[in-house]
Design an enzyme around this catalytic site. Structure first.
Site, PDB file in Angstrom:
ATOM      1  N   GLU A   1      -5.436  -8.604   0.581  1.00  0.00           N
ATOM      2  CA  GLU A   1      -6.286  -8.328   2.126  1.00  0.00           C
ATOM      3  C   GLU A   1      -7.844  -7.771   1.690  1.00  0.00           C
ATOM      4  OE1 GLU A   1      -4.711  -5.029   4.674  1.00  0.00           O
ATOM      5  OE2 GLU A   1      -2.438  -5.604   4.047  1.00  0.00           O
TER       6      GLU A   1
ATOM      7  N   GLU B   1       0.695  -1.247  -0.040  1.00  0.00           N
ATOM      8  CA  GLU B   1      -0.139  -0.011   0.121  1.00  0.00           C
ATOM      9  C   GLU B   1       0.885   1.291   0.068  1.00  0.00           C
ATOM     10  OE1 GLU B   1      -2.935   0.092   3.110  1.00  0.00           O
ATOM     11  OE2 GLU B   1      -3.910  -1.643   2.476  1.00  0.00           O
TER      12      GLU B   1
HETATM   13  C1  BG6 Z   1      -4.339  -2.073   5.101  1.00  0.00           C
HETATM   14  C2  BG6 Z   1      -3.096  -2.432   5.920  1.00  0.00           C
HETATM   15  O1  BG6 Z   1      -4.376  -0.717   5.432  1.00  0.00           O
HETATM   16  O2  BG6 Z   1      -5.479  -2.235   6.004  1.00  0.00           O
HETATM   17  C3  BG6 Z   1      -2.777  -3.156   7.273  1.00  0.00           C
HETATM   18  O3  BG6 Z   1      -2.083  -3.167   4.934  1.00  0.00           O
HETATM   19  C4  BG6 Z   1      -3.877  -2.644   8.104  1.00  0.00           C
HETATM   20  O4  BG6 Z   1      -1.552  -2.875   7.778  1.00  0.00           O
HETATM   21  C5  BG6 Z   1      -5.312  -2.932   7.403  1.00  0.00           C
HETATM   22  O5  BG6 Z   1      -3.794  -3.060   9.410  1.00  0.00           O
HETATM   23  C6  BG6 Z   1      -6.458  -2.594   8.072  1.00  0.00           C
HETATM   24  O6  BG6 Z   1      -6.560  -1.152   8.514  1.00  0.00           O
HETATM   25  P1  BG6 Z   1      -6.471  -0.533  10.043  1.00  0.00           P
HETATM   26  O7  BG6 Z   1      -6.053   0.995   9.840  1.00  0.00           O
HETATM   27  O8  BG6 Z   1      -7.877  -0.630  10.648  1.00  0.00           O
HETATM   28  O9  BG6 Z   1      -5.608  -1.516  10.773  1.00  0.00           O
END
Ligand code: BG6
Length: 468
Positions: free
Chosen positions: A364, A164
Site C-alpha cells: 500500500e 497492519e
Molecule cells: C492503511 C489501511 O492503514 O491505510 C487501509 O490498510 C487504510 O485500510 C489506508 O484505508 C489509508 O488510511 P486511512 O485511515 O486514511 O483510510
C-alpha cells in the site's frame, strides 16, 4: 527508470472498505460500531454500501484493468465467510461470492492477493471474548484460515494473514480510533503477541493444507521508520524504542521467528510482558512468512517523552517516545501525514540488511485527499497531479532501494477505486478511480492513465505526464 522484469503493478483494497454489507450474516466491529454510534463516522456515512464491490466487481475489475492494475490485494471478511465461528462452518453464500470473484479476477487478468484479516473482527467475538485479547479467538482464526485455504487454495497464489497488526493495537487498544476504543497498554502487549501467534498458526495450517505448488503466504505490515528529532542521546533512545515497538515487534517474529530481545527485556522489567507458553513460542519460531507486504504512508519522528518513563503512570508504549512534528515538513494536510518518500529507500535497505533481504513488495502507498471535485474538469475527470507526484517520488526512492539490492518485486497503490476509510468514511479519496458515492458511477482519474502507462512500460513516466 526501468523496473525489474516481472515487477508487479497492483492496487490494494479490503473487504470491509469496498464490498458493502450485502448478504452478510454477521456484523464485524465496524458494522456494530456504526449501528450504535453513527455520529462517529464522517458525515454519518457507514459501511453498508461502501463502493458496492459486492455487486459491481465485474465492472470494477474492467475499470481497474484500464488503469493498468495487474494484481489486486483484497481481503476476505471473516464475518462473511464463516457461519459458525466456533466450529468454522462455512456460510455458503459468502463462500460462493469469493469463488465467483476470484474466478472473475483470473478471467480479467488481475491476480488476487488475499488477506485474511483487515481490522474486521466479528463483533460477536469482540463482545464474547475480547477479540484479539483472547487466545480462544486465536484458535477460531486458525479454523477460519483453514477453511479459506481449503476453499480457495487452487485459486490463490498469494495469501496474507494480517493487514497492519500495529493499527489493530493502536486503534482498538491504545488511541481509540477503532471500536471498542479501549485504552490499555498491557492489553495491547498481549494483543501483539496473540496476533503474531495467530499469524504463525495460520501459516502452519497453510503448510498442512496447501497443495498449490508455488503459492506463498505472507503478512502485511505498516512500516513507519522511527527517526529521532535530533542527535541528542535521549531522542535517539526514544527512536530506538519506537522502532522496536512499532516495527520490529511484528517484523522479527514474522521473518525470524523471534521477538526483539531488548523489547522483551523492557516489557519484562515493566511487568507487562505477554503471557506465552513454550509451545506457542516454538510455533512462532517454526512458521515464518514467505514474502512481506509493506504499507508505507508516512515516517514516525520521535523525541524523548516529556516525563521520565519512571514516573508513576499507567503503562503505555509511548511513555518511552513522543511523536514529533518536524517544522517545515511537507504534509498531506487533509490526512495530517508527513510526506517523506526517502523513508521507502530506508525501508528497502533495512529489509535487505536487517531482515535477510526477504522478498517483499509495497502493498500500500497512496495519498488521500478531500474534496477532489476541486480538481475536476468539465468532463468530470479529476486531475490528481498531486497523487501522480506522490507516487512518482516514492517510486524514485523505491527504485534506488532496488538498485542497491533490495529484493522488492511489486508496488500496489492504495487504492484502485475510492473506498470507505473507516471513521473518515469518504472524506479523503485515495483511488486512481473516482467513485461518485451518490450514484456509484466510477470514472478514471488522471492518475489512472499515468499508472496504466507505468504498468505497461514498466518505466516510471514523468510527473509532467500528458493524458493520451
Ligand atoms: C492503511 C489501511 O492503514 O491505510 C487501509 O490498510 C487504510 O485500510 C489506508 O484505508 C489509508 O488510511 P486511512 O485511515 O486514511 O483510510
Amino acid at each position: 527508470m526501468k523496473f525489474p522484469e516481472g515487477f508487479v503493478w497492483g492496487a490494494a483494497s479490503s473487504g470491509p472498505q469496498s464490498e458493502g454489507n450485502f448478504n452478510k450474516i454477521h456484523q464485524n466491529v465496524f458494522d456494530y460500531w456504526y449501528a450504535t454510534e453513527p455520529g462517529e463516522f464522517f458525515q454519518g456515512v457507514g459501511p453498508d454500501l461502501t463502493s458496492n464491490f459486492y455487486n459491481d466487481y465485474p465492472n470494477d475489475l474492467q475499470l481497474m484493468k484500464k488503469a493498468g492494475i495487474k494484481a489486486l490485494r483484497l481481503s476476505i471478511q471473516w464475518s462473511r465467510l464463516i457461519q459458525d465461528f466456533e466450529t468454522g462452518t462455512v456460510n455458503q453464500a459468502g463462500a460462493d461470492f469469493y469463488r465467483r470473484l476470484f474466478a472473475t479476477m483470473k478471467a480479467t487478468g488481475i491476480e488476487p492477493y488475499v488477506t485474511l484479516f483487515h481490522f474486521d473482527m466479528p463483533a460477536d467475538l469482540q463482545h464474547q471474548y475480547g477479540g484479539w485479547q483472547s487466545k480462544h479467538v486465536v484458535s477460531l482464526f486458525e479454523k477460519y484460515a483453514k477453511e479459506a485455504f481449503k476453499l480457495y487454495g487452487n485459486q490463490i497464489n498469494h495469501w496474507f494473514t494480517f493487514n497492519e497488526p500495529k493499527v489493530i493495537l493502536d486503534g482498538q487498544y491504545l488511541y481509540q480510533f477503532h471500536y471498542p476504543k479501549i485504552v490499555d497498554g498491557p492489553s495491547a502487549v498481549q494483543v501483539a503477541f496473540n496476533i503474531n501467534l495467530a499469524s504463525a498458526k495460520a501459516i502452519a495450517a497453510f503448510h498442512q493444507i496447501n497443495t498449490n505448488v508455488g503459492a506463498t503466504i505472507g503478512m502485511i505490515l505498516n512500516l513507519t521508520p522511527a527517526y529521532a528529532a535530533s542527535e541528542k542521546p535521549c531522542d535517539k533512545e526514544a527512536a530506538r524504542i519506537a522502532e522496536l515497538w512499532t516495527n520490529d515487534l511484528f517484523l522479527q517474529p514474522a521473518i525470524r521467528g523471534t521477538f526483539p530481545s531488548s523489547l522483551v527485556d523492557l516489557l519484562k522489567s515493566d511487568h507487562v510482558l505477554w503471557n506465552a507458553t513454550g509451545a506457542e513460542l516454538d510455533l512462532i519460531a517454526n512458521n515464518q512468512i514467505d514474502e512481506l507486504g509493506v504499507n508505507y504512508y508516512h515516517p514516525f519522528r520521535v523525541e524523548a517523552p516529556d516525563v521520565s518513563p519512571k514516573s508513576l503512570q499507567d503503562w503505555m508504549p509511548d511513555i518511552y517516545f513522543k511523536e514529533y512534528q518536524m517544522p517545515g515538513r511537507i504534509e498531506n494536510v487533509d490526512r495530517g501525514w508527513e510526506i517523506y518518500p526517502k523513508a521507502l529507500y530506508d525501508i528497502a535497505i533495512s529489509i535487505k540488511e536487517r531482515f535477510g533481504n526477504i522478498p517483499w513488495f509495497v502493498s500500500e502507498n497512496g495519498m488521500g485527499v478531500s474534496r477532489e471535485d476541486r480538481f475536476m474538469d468539465d468532463y468530470g475527470m479529476v486531475h490528481d497531479d498531486y497523487r501522480i507526484d506522490f507516487m512518482h517520488d516514492h517510486l524514485v526512492e523505491l527504485f534506488r532501494g532496488i538498485k542497491a539490492g533490495s529484493n522488492c518485486h511489486g508496488y500496489f497503490a492504495w487504492t484502485a477505486i475510492d473506498n470507505w476509510s473507516w471513521k473518515n468514511a469518504y472524506r479523503n479519496r485515495y483511488g486512481l478511480i473516482r467513485n461518485n458515492i451518490h450514484t456509484q458511477e466510477k470514472t478514471l482519474k488522471k492518475s489512472a492513465y499515468w499508472f496504466n502507462q507505468l504498468s505497461h512500460q514498466n518505466i516510471l513516466p514523468p510527473t509532467n505526464f500528458k493524458l493520451p
